[in-house]
Design a protein around this motif. Structure first.
Motif, short mmCIF file in Angstrom:
data_model
loop_
_atom_site.label_atom_id
_atom_site.label_comp_id
_atom_site.label_asym_id
_atom_site.label_seq_id
_atom_site.Cartn_x
_atom_site.Cartn_y
_atom_site.Cartn_z
N MET A 1 0.84 -1.12 0.00
CA MET A 1 -0.15 -0.01 0.04
C MET A 1 0.78 1.35 -0.09
O MET A 1 0.70 2.09 -0.74
N LEU A 2 1.85 1.16 0.97
CA LEU A 2 2.80 2.25 0.99
C LEU A 2 4.12 2.03 1.36
O LEU A 2 4.32 0.99 2.14
N GLU A 3 5.20 2.80 1.44
CA GLU A 3 6.67 2.62 1.90
C GLU A 3 6.97 3.77 2.62
O GLU A 3 6.88 5.06 2.34
N LEU A 4 7.36 3.46 3.96
CA LEU A 4 7.66 4.80 5.05
C LEU A 4 8.91 4.31 5.50
O LEU A 4 9.48 3.13 5.73
N ASP A 5 9.76 5.27 5.96
CA ASP A 5 11.23 5.02 6.55
C ASP A 5 10.88 5.26 8.14
O ASP A 5 12.09 4.95 8.96
N ALA A 6 10.05 5.65 8.71
CA ALA A 6 9.86 5.85 10.11
C ALA A 6 9.03 4.52 10.79
O ALA A 6 7.82 4.40 10.45
N LEU A 7 9.56 3.77 11.77
CA LEU A 7 9.04 2.74 12.25
C LEU A 7 7.74 3.23 12.97
O LEU A 7 6.61 2.58 13.01
N ASP A 8 7.74 4.28 13.92
CA ASP A 8 6.70 4.58 14.61
C ASP A 8 5.51 4.94 13.90
O ASP A 8 4.42 4.75 14.37
N ALA A 9 5.96 5.68 12.53
CA ALA A 9 4.68 6.07 11.72
C ALA A 9 4.07 4.70 11.15
O ALA A 9 2.64 4.69 10.91
N ILE A 10 4.95 3.83 10.61
CA ILE A 10 4.41 2.38 10.32
C ILE A 10 3.47 1.90 11.43
O ILE A 10 2.24 1.36 11.08
N ALA A 11 3.80 1.80 12.56
CA ALA A 11 3.05 1.32 13.53
C ALA A 11 1.85 2.04 13.87
O ALA A 11 0.68 1.59 14.18
N GLY A 12 1.92 3.23 13.77
CA GLY A 12 0.65 4.24 13.73
C GLY A 12 -0.38 3.76 12.53
O GLY A 12 -1.64 3.88 12.89
N MET A 13 0.18 3.60 11.25
CA MET A 13 -0.79 3.19 10.27
C MET A 13 -1.41 1.84 10.50
O MET A 13 -2.36 1.70 10.35
N VAL A 14 -0.57 0.82 11.15
CA VAL A 14 -1.27 -0.45 11.45
C VAL A 14 -2.18 -0.36 12.33
O VAL A 14 -3.40 -0.77 12.44
N SER A 15 -1.88 0.60 13.57
CA SER A 15 -2.71 0.74 14.63
C SER A 15 -4.14 1.26 14.10
O SER A 15 -5.31 1.01 14.74
N ARG A 16 -4.12 2.10 13.13
CA ARG A 16 -5.23 2.58 12.70
C ARG A 16 -6.06 1.56 11.62
O ARG A 16 -7.20 2.21 10.93
N GLY A 17 -5.71 0.37 11.67
CA GLY A 17 -6.19 -0.53 10.69
C GLY A 17 -5.84 -0.32 9.07
O GLY A 17 -6.80 -0.96 8.33
N LEU A 18 -4.95 0.47 8.75
CA LEU A 18 -4.59 0.46 7.39
C LEU A 18 -4.02 -0.47 6.91
O LEU A 18 -3.84 -0.72 5.33
#
Length: 299
Positions: free
Chosen positions: A214-231
């Protein structure tokens, strides 16, 4: 001439803005601008041009840039040399984002009690950039991901943490096989430009996993936030806490997936050797306290 004013000028040029330089130096933007004006008055020339929020050096600023760097470097070295064997002077450190919050505060807090004459400059960056900065002499040491190639002979390495790869999923996702999750759910990828992201990519390829990226990110905390929101779901290294608060996700181990080694890289020579060795010794003591292997490296 106050060398702090020169340091402020260099920070403005390197950061590209007054605000960014003030953040790095722990000053208010007004205080930093005042230092810059005082330096320009002392030299009799404008050193920077402002264009909106961005700042760039003038011709005079470019002319004094390299001599200013050499002067600041020599001043720092003089402080360290004058202290003889006592760790003192400025220690230039780098850290990846997770080490900046999960490892570095504890290490520096312990060092400050023993060696109050050490001053710290900390540069956040990627492992790739930090490696080049240490090898090139811009930094004395860095907390980073271990490279997948032999460390240069001019540097030492000490492993502080093994961070296995884990699968993180939204809290309400049904608890099914990890392979099914990865092939069925949108995948949030850890940036392949990062060394840790390359480890994740290698795991996916070696196991023949075709993900719906879906997307590619370099910040691990941002990735965790996206997963937490069900994305979507993601594979990340199980990095040192703290993790962001309020996350609604579950962590699944991935047996045999490997992971990343996080540790300290440092130069083996220089005027700040005593401070470097004190920092590495503090890192080594941390591994001993937690029963971790001492890692590879030299002292």
């Amino acid at each position: 001439m106050d060398t702090r004013f020169l340091e402020s000028f260099l920070a403005v040029v390197d950061g590209g803005s007054i605000a960014e330089a003030a953040r790095r130096l722990n000053l208010t933007p007004a205080a930093l601008a005042q230092r810059l004006r005082a330096l320009e008055q002392d030299l009799g020339q404008p050193l920077v041009l402002r264009a909106g929020r961005r700042v760039r050096p003038t011709a005079a600023g470019l002319a004094v840039l390299d001599p200013a760097r050499r002067l600041i470097e020599s001043t720092r070295d003089l402080r360290a040399i004058a202290a003889q064997d006592e760790p003192a002077g400025q220690l230039r450190l780098g850290a990846i984002a997770t080490s900046l919050t999960g490892l570095l505060p504890e290490i520096i807090a312990g060092l400050r009690l023993r060696y109050p004459r050490i001053d710290y400059y900390v540069r956040p960056d990627s492992s790739m950039n930090l490696y080049q900065a240490v090898i090139g002499g811009e930094l004395d040491a860095a907390l980073m991901v271990q490279p997948q190639f032999p460390v240069h002979k001019s540097a030492g390495w000490l492993t502080l943490r093994h961070e296995p790869l884990i699968l993180i999923v939204p809290e309400d996702l049904p608890d099914i096989d990890s392979r099914q999750i990865l092939t069925a759910q949108p995948f949030i990828r850890y940036d392949r430009n990062q060394w840790g992201g390359q480890i994740v990519d290698r795991y996916l390829r070696q196991n023949g996993l075709k993900v719906r990226e879906m997307l590619e990110l370099d910040a691990l905390d941002a990735i965790a936030g996206m997963v937490s929101r069900g994305l979507g779901v993601a594979i990340v290294p199980d990095w040192a806490p703290p993790w962001p608060e309020g996350l609604r996700l579950r962590r699944h181990p991935l047996p045999g997936a490997g992971g990343r080694q996080v540790g300290v890289l440092w130069t083996l020579s220089g005027a700040r050797t005593a401070a470097q060795q004190a920092f590495v010794a503090a890192c080594r003591a941390r591994t001993s306290d937690q029963g971790l292997p001492g890692g590879a490296g030299q002292m």
